[in-house]
Every structure is written in C-alpha cells, then in structure tokens.
Write a protein that holds these residues in place. Structure first.
Motif, short mmCIF file in Angstrom:
data_model
loop_
_atom_site.label_atom_id
_atom_site.label_comp_id
_atom_site.label_asym_id
_atom_site.label_seq_id
_atom_site.Cartn_x
_atom_site.Cartn_y
_atom_site.Cartn_z
N ALA A 161 6.22 -8.06 -2.66
CA ALA A 161 5.79 -7.62 -1.36
C ALA A 161 7.10 -7.19 -0.66
CB ALA A 161 5.26 -9.19 -0.46
N GLU A 162 8.36 -7.83 -0.83
CA GLU A 162 9.43 -7.09 -0.32
C GLU A 162 9.67 -5.57 -0.70
OE1 GLU A 162 12.37 -9.75 -0.71
OE2 GLU A 162 11.65 -10.82 0.94
N ARG A 163 9.45 -5.38 -1.88
CA ARG A 163 9.44 -3.90 -2.73
C ARG A 163 8.55 -3.01 -2.24
NH1 ARG A 163 11.69 -3.63 -8.22
NH2 ARG A 163 9.68 -2.68 -8.82
N LEU A 164 7.48 -3.66 -1.84
CA LEU A 164 6.71 -2.69 -1.13
C LEU A 164 6.80 -2.29 0.08
CD1 LEU A 164 3.04 -4.49 -2.39
CD2 LEU A 164 3.88 -2.26 -3.15
N LEU A 165 7.38 -3.24 0.89
CA LEU A 165 8.13 -2.92 2.10
C LEU A 165 9.08 -1.86 2.05
CD1 LEU A 165 8.01 -6.29 3.89
CD2 LEU A 165 6.86 -4.37 4.60
N LEU A 166 9.93 -1.92 0.98
CA LEU A 166 10.82 -0.98 1.08
C LEU A 166 10.66 0.52 0.66
CD1 LEU A 166 13.62 -3.26 -0.64
CD2 LEU A 166 13.99 -2.28 1.46
N LYS A 167 9.45 0.53 -0.31
CA LYS A 167 8.94 1.53 -0.85
C LYS A 167 8.39 2.30 0.17
CE LYS A 167 5.52 3.09 -4.37
NZ LYS A 167 4.62 2.89 -5.34
N ALA A 168 7.43 1.71 1.14
CA ALA A 168 6.88 2.29 2.11
C ALA A 168 7.99 3.14 3.10
CB ALA A 168 6.07 1.28 2.84
N ALA A 169 8.91 2.23 3.65
CA ALA A 169 9.97 2.73 4.63
C ALA A 169 10.83 3.79 3.85
CB ALA A 169 10.93 1.56 4.85
N LEU A 170 10.98 3.93 2.47
CA LEU A 170 11.70 4.88 1.87
C LEU A 170 11.15 6.30 2.08
CD1 LEU A 170 13.27 2.90 -1.11
CD2 LEU A 170 14.61 4.21 0.83
N ARG A 171 9.62 6.20 2.26
CA ARG A 171 9.08 7.59 2.28
C ARG A 171 9.45 8.54 3.41
NH1 ARG A 171 4.10 4.13 1.17
NH2 ARG A 171 3.86 4.49 -1.23
N ASP A 172 10.03 7.79 4.39
CA ASP A 172 10.54 8.46 5.84
C ASP A 172 12.08 8.78 5.61
OD1 ASP A 172 11.39 9.42 8.04
OD2 ASP A 172 10.24 7.80 9.51
N PRO A 173 12.40 9.88 5.33
CA PRO A 173 13.99 10.23 5.29
C PRO A 173 14.69 9.75 6.53
CG PRO A 173 12.52 12.10 5.67
CD PRO A 173 11.54 11.17 5.46
N ALA A 174 14.10 9.66 7.57
CA ALA A 174 14.89 9.21 8.64
C ALA A 174 15.38 7.70 8.56
CB ALA A 174 14.16 9.54 10.11
#
Length: 283
Positions: A161-174
């Motif tokens: 679940a934490e990896r999914l959170l990081l993955k989603a947030a990494l899609r935004d380069p900001a």
C-alpha cells in the motif's frame, strides 16, 4: 621322510590365482581413487559456481534498482511553480483527525491564496471514497487512490500500500518530498515550518538502527538481504524523490521480503522503511 611335491600344474595355478587377486585389488584401488578424484572435482566446481552466483546476486541487484530509478527520473517532465510536499496517508477507512489536517492546510491556503506547495494522496480500503459523507475536509475529497489493496496489520500488504502511494505521487514531477503518514498522525508545526524544514534538506528522514536483540531476520533472505544490512525503525518517514523512486522501482528486495518475512510478527508495519534502510545501508 621325503617331502611330498605338488604337481607342476598345481603350483602354476596357485601363482596365477595370487597374481590375479593382487591385480584385482590394485584395479579396485585405482578405480576408487579415480571416483573420489572426479567427485571432489565436481564438488569444488559446484561450490565455486554457487559462490559466484551469490556474489553476483549480492553485487548487482542494487545496480538494477538504481538503473530503474534513474530511468524513471529521466522520463520526468520539468514542472512549473514551487516544489511540493506529498502527504501520503495510509488509512483503514476514513481519517478520524481530518479536522486537524483541514486547519493545517487551510492556514496555508488563507495565508498564500493557493495550495501549490502540497498534494494529498490517501490509500484506504478498496471501494472507500472520500467525499462530503465520509470526511469533514474538502481537501480530502476524491484523494483516495483508484488502485488500492486490502491491508492487514503485520502483513506485506502494508508495504504494498505504501509503495502504491509513492507510485501515485511520483507521477507528479512537482512532488519532491514524500511524507508517509497514518490516519492517527497529527501536525505539530504549521505548514510553513514543515515545508521549509523538509525542502532545506536533501536527505530523507528515516529512523534506522541495529537492534541486537532483534530475531526477525530470516537467513533464507541471504544473499539478496544480508544480516548486516538488516535495520529496525519507525514506519513513518519522509523521503526525497530519488529514494521514493528507488523504493517504487525495486523488484528484488520486496519479493524476497514478502516471501520469507511472515507474520510472527517478523513482518511489521515498518516494512517499507526496512526496504529503504536496506538500500541506504548498501555501499
């Protein structure tokens, strides 16, 4: 009394039998020696190949993870505006302290008139939607991940679940800083203080130490995860982008961790932190 002599044919037969017996013993001896020699060579060759395989696995797996992270970083588009802190909430369902976080984010918006310095991501149970009926703060409306998993305490699903959170947030380069939070975490400082503190440092903030009394390490994880790289620490951490990329790109450590760390409770809520600690402890 004269000695009785054996016939000549009997003496020759006895000599032949003795000679044949000696030859048979020598043949068996040399055959046994050859078998031992060949077996020893095969054992040495097998041991050498096994050592080579372990060395390669131990030496090259970090290079693979780092290469994947570098490729992900190169594919990012440049962003406009200030860098953001991504607040990543791991929740069972709703956020019981959402009103405190509302005040935290609202103070920032009222002060500067925008929400450009932060972003919010929530992993909750599958099917849970954050809207006016489930949260008191508009900042959380629709911020749940579309991709979520059923999480059980002490299982590898927490790490997933934490990896999914990081993955989603990494899609935004900001998003340049990533703060992992539970549904019970609260801010102790205002937004400006936290933002400036995190952005002023190029390091990830993780709690990592060697617990000499810890017996959760499974020897079967070697050589991918060696005992000297095993660390303990708090689950909740703040990462810089490059470390978040490494955790998401990893396809070597987590599978081994998931396979051999079973709830005993060897695998605890600090799972993704252990992955970060293992990676940071490598030379």
């Amino acid at each position: 009394m004269p000695k009785k002599r054996l016939p000549a044919s009997s003496s020759a037969a006895s000599l032949l039998m003795v000679s044949s017996s000696s030859s048979s013993v020598r043949s068996r001896f040399w055959l046994g020696l050859k078998v031992v020699g060949v077996t020893s060579v095969f054992i040495c060759l097998f041991a050498f190949l096994k050592i080579q395989a372990e060395y390669r696995a131990s030496s090259f797996y970090l290079v693979k993870v780092q290469t994947a992270a570098e490729e992900a970083a190169l594919s990012l588009a440049p962003f406009e505006g200030p860098p953001r802190v991504a607040f990543l909430f791991l929740a069972r369902g709703g956020l019981p302290l959402d009103f405190l976080w509302h005040a935290f984010f609202q103070a920032r918006v009222l002060q500067n008139g925008d929400a450009g310095k932060f972003s919010i991501y929530i992993h909750s149970k599958p099917g849970f939607v954050f809207d006016a009926s489930t949260t008191r703060s508009p900042y959380f409306y629709g911020r749940q991940l579309k991709e979520s998993v059923k999480v059980a305490w002490g299982e590898s699903s927490m790490v997933q679940a934490e990896r999914l959170l990081l993955k989603a947030a990494l899609r935004d380069p900001a998003n340049q800083r990533f703060a992992l939070l539970s549904d019970r975490c609260v801010p102790l400082r205002n937004f400006s203080y936290i933002y400036n503190y995190l952005m002023s440092s190029s390091k990830s903030f993780v709690d990592s130490f060697v617990d000499v009394k810890d017996d959760r390490y499974n020897p079967k994880m070697f050589p991918t995860i060696s005992k000297d790289k095993w660390r303990k620490g708090s689950q909740w951490a703040t990462m810089v982008r490059k470390h978040a990329e490494v955790v998401v790109a990893d396809d070597i450590i987590f599978p081994v961790f998931k396979t051999y760390c079973k709830r005993r409770p060897e695998l605890d809520p600090r799972g993704s932190k252990k992955i970060v600690n293992i990676l940071l402890a490598l030379p």
